[in-house]
Motif scaffolding. Structure first.
Motif, PDB file in Angstrom:
ATOM      1  N   ASN A 402       0.842  -1.206   0.000  1.00  0.00           N
ATOM      2  CA  ASN A 402       0.000   0.000   0.000  1.00  0.00           C
ATOM      3  C   ASN A 402       0.875   1.253   0.000  1.00  0.00           C
ATOM      4  O   ASN A 402       1.637   1.484   0.946  1.00  0.00           O
ATOM      5  N   PRO A 403       0.790   2.088  -1.053  1.00  0.00           N
ATOM      6  CA  PRO A 403       1.643   3.284  -1.130  1.00  0.00           C
ATOM      7  C   PRO A 403       1.430   4.247   0.037  1.00  0.00           C
ATOM      8  O   PRO A 403       2.391   4.870   0.505  1.00  0.00           O
ATOM      9  N   ASN A 404       0.160   4.387   0.480  1.00  0.00           N
ATOM     10  CA  ASN A 404      -0.110   5.288   1.600  1.00  0.00           C
ATOM     11  C   ASN A 404       0.575   4.801   2.870  1.00  0.00           C
ATOM     12  O   ASN A 404       1.218   5.569   3.588  1.00  0.00           O
ATOM     13  N   LYS A 405       0.436   3.523   3.146  1.00  0.00           N
ATOM     14  CA  LYS A 405       1.061   2.963   4.344  1.00  0.00           C
ATOM     15  C   LYS A 405       2.574   3.069   4.258  1.00  0.00           C
ATOM     16  O   LYS A 405       3.251   3.369   5.243  1.00  0.00           O
ATOM     17  N   ARG A 406       3.109   2.829   3.067  1.00  0.00           N
ATOM     18  CA  ARG A 406       4.558   2.915   2.875  1.00  0.00           C
ATOM     19  C   ARG A 406       5.048   4.344   3.129  1.00  0.00           C
ATOM     20  O   ARG A 406       6.066   4.572   3.790  1.00  0.00           O
ATOM     21  N   PHE A 407       4.299   5.312   2.621  1.00  0.00           N
ATOM     22  CA  PHE A 407       4.667   6.715   2.795  1.00  0.00           C
ATOM     23  C   PHE A 407       4.692   7.094   4.272  1.00  0.00           C
ATOM     24  O   PHE A 407       5.653   7.686   4.770  1.00  0.00           O
ATOM     25  N   PHE A 408       3.640   6.733   5.000  1.00  0.00           N
ATOM     26  CA  PHE A 408       3.573   7.097   6.412  1.00  0.00           C
ATOM     27  C   PHE A 408       4.593   6.323   7.244  1.00  0.00           C
ATOM     28  O   PHE A 408       5.089   6.823   8.258  1.00  0.00           O
ATOM     29  N   THR A 409       4.920   5.123   6.819  1.00  0.00           N
ATOM     30  CA  THR A 409       5.952   4.358   7.520  1.00  0.00           C
ATOM     31  C   THR A 409       7.300   5.050   7.379  1.00  0.00           C
ATOM     32  O   THR A 409       8.068   5.168   8.347  1.00  0.00           O
ATOM     33  N   MET A 410       7.589   5.519   6.171  1.00  0.00           N
ATOM     34  CA  MET A 410       8.844   6.249   5.951  1.00  0.00           C
ATOM     35  C   MET A 410       8.887   7.541   6.773  1.00  0.00           C
ATOM     36  O   MET A 410       9.914   7.900   7.335  1.00  0.00           O
ATOM     37  N   LEU A 411       7.748   8.218   6.839  1.00  0.00           N
ATOM     38  CA  LEU A 411       7.706   9.471   7.592  1.00  0.00           C
ATOM     39  C   LEU A 411       7.828   9.236   9.096  1.00  0.00           C
ATOM     40  O   LEU A 411       7.976  10.183   9.856  1.00  0.00           O
ATOM     41  N   GLY A 412       7.744   7.969   9.498  1.00  0.00           N
ATOM     42  CA  GLY A 412       7.942   7.661  10.908  1.00  0.00           C
ATOM     43  C   GLY A 412       9.296   8.125  11.410  1.00  0.00           C
ATOM     44  O   GLY A 412       9.490   8.326  12.615  1.00  0.00           O
ATOM     45  N   THR A 413      10.241   8.331  10.485  1.00  0.00           N
ATOM     46  CA  THR A 413      11.562   8.840  10.881  1.00  0.00           C
ATOM     47  C   THR A 413      11.451  10.246  11.462  1.00  0.00           C
ATOM     48  O   THR A 413      12.317  10.678  12.223  1.00  0.00           O
ATOM     49  N   LEU A 414      10.390  10.966  11.094  1.00  0.00           N
ATOM     50  CA  LEU A 414      10.223  12.325  11.589  1.00  0.00           C
ATOM     51  C   LEU A 414       9.717  12.356  13.028  1.00  0.00           C
ATOM     52  O   LEU A 414       9.839  13.365  13.711  1.00  0.00           O
TER      53      LEU A 414
END
Length: 754
Positions: A402-414
């Motif tokens: 899921n692109p949305n889940k992937r995006f938010f997972t990456m932003l978890g670094t923030l």
């Protein structure tokens, strides 16, 4: 033993009636408070009660002759009211009885009246001889014990860090040349790296101790040295190094983490763009995979698509660049790629353009810059590929489909960065409060012709009301951020969506709190607070940006509110609205019944000081705002309004919900922590701080609570009086409370705090 015309029972109430009729405090509800106290007072005879009740008749005010008799009875006793007593008026009454009769126990009913009437110093300051020859602070509580409670398991590591900060390289001085300032800060960052603080959150194999919560503590304490140092430190080791650690794999860790932690490899975190600030998903920089050369081409396509406000931009040799990853013509969304920007001679590499952002409102020791990329080619393996990779065959692959889940997972670094920003803001507020309080405990101003000396600023009720609630909030937010960082650092919890929602809201309310507090401290110090040497001026400029970097607060609050709406399960959109609304309705509808009128005006201290009342008030606000928000969005969508437009129409409602949710969360975390404190004396103090914080928050949003019928006018007034009362009660301990922040004296360099 002195003579008087009153019985013991009546005499003890005279100071109260003198205040009541001198300042006309009596309302119907307050008459009820006093008469209730009479009934429970075993020291009163039937005749005493009759006399006192006669003085409560609003239609038959005591004559001037009676008032004069009261005044003479008090003045002839030659006693003083000690304002910093927990119950100044009740204690005055006890000493009055002791002078005319014999020593008696303190009357709990008098304390009850003083507390519930909300009698404040401004009600009686002009009526009695007030003891102004008081100690500036009390030794009842121990600041080291408070500090130890706050630091907990990190006490030893923070103490060791404070020893490092004694190095003269960290001595503060006024800096107004950004080049010189930046050079100083860079050397300080390298000194911290030399002492292994840069790598603190990294795995042990790369020089770290895997201690992210400890890193956050260190980050806050760096703010006591200088804001620019804290942010430069955070960019180098937290953002740049953190992106390698969190988004990269062993290949990247082996190549870069060790040298990053030692500050041998200086890097920057290139996410924000001129044209797209908080909208990370919409950034325009591209990273196009070229199969023929097995490389990725980084490019800035338009005029406003350059990276901007990038900390460490002028010192770095590598950037962690966030860009739209395009593989075989398909945009796979935002990913991070490591891009070298300078060679070993510190010269810009071909295709890279960097400009200085110049002077800013604050943080001028940080080298913020703009970066453009013109067809800059890097190897495929420079893609930080933990969550998305390009295979050797040239195809894109991700375990998260899921692109949305992937995006938010990456932003978890923030998320870790946002927690640290909030901690830095909190550190700035703590330092400003420490300076302002210590100044107020020395500076005297105004008096009347009967007094020997002017009053301390800290003895004015208005000054107490300005500084004491922010001190209580500092304790609440300190505990909250520690708890949140521990949850974030727990790698067993792979789904970070809930913690992202929580941090988005907390970062917002805490950085706003920090700015408001520093401004209040500046004003509380008068012109002295405006002088750079007293540190508050730089704190104002440095902390100001915290409200918009690592995410604009208004945007983050909407993110938090959407997280509440979706129950942390899915991204909120029109397609999933029906199921979300059904969930909300079942959870909330039965809990939003009409509030009992008796409850809305309940003012007894057992109720107003009860954490269950505070929690109920905060939970009710969150639930009510959630439910009404969901109803509004549903109605818009029913009318055919697209979901995006529906959210725009309720934007202010979203912000209110985000704040309410974050306030509720922080209070719940703090009350649970308070229950774990073993020492009863300190536990009671923390409970009082929690009560002050909660009542101050409810009072701050009294308009909303009154509109909803949750509280009535009488209760609103009582809450205001309780806030003032607690501030007065904490006055003797205020120096201990700021010392409890644990800021070393050698880092409080403001002359007005000495």
């Amino acid at each position: 033993m002195k003579k008087n015309h009153y019985t013991l029972g009546v005499l003890q109430y005279i100071p109260f009636f003198y205040v009541i009729w001198s300042d006309d405090l009596l309302s119907a509800s307050e008459i009820n408070i006093v008469t209730t106290a009479f009934k429970d007072d075993e020291t009163l005879t039937t005749e005493d009660q009759k006399t006192l009740k006669g003085w409560l008749n609003k239609n038959k005010k005591p004559s001037s002759q009676v008032l004069k008799s009261w005044r003479l009875t008090i003045s002839n006793a030659q006693i003083k009211l000690i304002e910093h007593d927990a119950y100044p008026l009740a204690n005055l009454a006890k000493r009055l009885v002791d002078r005319y009769f014999s020593e008696t126990p303190i009357n709990k009913q008098l304390q009850h009246i003083e507390l519930n009437l909300g009698i404040q110093p401004n009600h009686y300051h002009h009526l009695f001889d007030v003891d102004v020859q008081q100690e500036a602070t009390s030794a009842f509580y121990n600041a080291n014990e408070l500090d130890a409670i706050l630091k907990g398991e990190f006490a030893a590591s923070v103490t060791a860090f404070h020893e490092v900060l004694k190095n003269p390289i960290f001595n503060w001085e006024i800096q107004r040349n950004k080049e010189k300032f930046r050079a100083t800060v860079l050397q300080q960052v390298k000194e911290l790296a030399k002492n292994n603080y840069g790598a603190m959150a990294y795995p042990r194999a790369y020089g770290g101790t895997e201690d992210m919560p400890g890193y956050a503590f260190i980050f806050e304490n760096i703010m006591y040295v200088d804001g620019s140092l804290a942010i430069k430190f955070g960019v180098q080791f937290g953002l740049f190094g953190g992106s390698i650690q969190k988004l990269g794999t062993k290949y990247h860790h082996d190549l870069y983490l060790d040298t990053t932690g030692k500050a041998e490899l200086l890097g920057c975190f290139a996410m924000t763009e001129t044209g797209h600030g908080s909208n990370v998903r919409g950034i325009k920089t591209t990273a196009t995979y070229e199969k023929e050369t097995d490389s990725i081409i980084i490019h800035t396509p338009g005029k406003n698509d350059n990276k901007e406000y990038i900390g460490n931009a002028l010192d770095s040799t590598m950037a962690s660049v966030f860009a739209q990853l395009i593989v075989n013509g398909k945009n796979e969304g935002v990913h991070a790629i490591l891009v070298p920007v300078r060679n070993e001679h510190h010269e810009l590499l071909p295709g890279v353009k960097i400009e200085d952002n110049g002077y800013k409102l604050g943080l001028n020791g940080v080298d913020n810059g703009k970066i453009w990329f013109n067809q800059v080619r890097v190897p495929r393996k420079n893609l930080l590929n933990k969550y998305g990779d390009i295979t050797a065959e040239g195809t894109y692959h991700s375990e998260i489909e899921n692109p949305n889940k992937r995006f938010f997972t990456m932003l978890g670094t923030l998320v870790g960065g946002r927690i640290c920003v909030a901690r830095a803001g909190l550190g700035g507020a703590k330092k400003a409060l420490t300076i302002a309080v210590k100044h107020a405990l020395k500076r005297r101003q105004f008096n009347d012709n009967k007094k020997i000396q002017e009053d301390l600023l800290m003895d004015y009720p208005s000054h107490q009301l300005r500084l004491t609630p922010p001190i209580a909030k500092a304790y609440v937010y300190d505990v909250t951020l520690q708890h949140i960082m521990k949850i974030y650092s727990d790698d067993s919890k792979t789904d970070k969506r809930e913690i992202e929602t929580q941090v988005a809201g907390l970062k917002s309310i805490i950085t706003w709190y920090a700015n408001d507090t520093i401004q209040e401290c500046r004003e509380a110090c008068g012109g002295k607070g405006y002088l750079i040497e007293n540190r508050i001026a730089d704190l104002k400029g440095d902390v100001d940006i915290f409200t918009t970097f690592e995410g604009d607060n208004n945007v983050l609050l909407q993110l938090a509110a959407k997280g509440v709406l979706s129950d942390f399960k899915a991204e909120f959109n029109s397609a999933g609205f029906a199921s979300v609304l059904k969930l909300l309705t079942s959870q909330l509808n039965d809990k939003l019944t009409t509030i009992n009128p008796i409850y809305t005006n309940k003012t007894d201290p057992d109720h107003l000081y009860n954490p269950k009342f505070h929690q109920h008030a905060f939970e009710y606000r969150t639930r009510r705002l959630t439910y009404t928000l969901a109803m509004r969005i549903r109605d818009y969508i029913k009318d055919g309004v697209p979901s995006y437009q529906a959210f725009l129409k309720v934007q202010t409602h979203l912000l209110a919900l985000g704040k309410a949710y974050s306030c509720q969360l922080s209070y719940e975390i703090f009350t649970k922590f308070t229950e774990t404190i073993g020492d009863e004396k300190n536990k009671a103090l923390f409970e009082k701080l929690g009560t002050l914080h909660a009542l101050h928050e409810i009072r701050h949003d009294a308009t909303w609570y009154l509109e909803q019928g949750y509280i009535g006018g009488t209760k609103s007034k009582a809450i205001r009086q309780r806030v003032e009362r607690i501030c007065t009660e904490l006055r003797p301990h205020i120096n201990t409370l700021v010392d409890g922040f644990g800021i070393p004296e050698y880092l409080i360099t403001a002359p007005i705090a000495k």
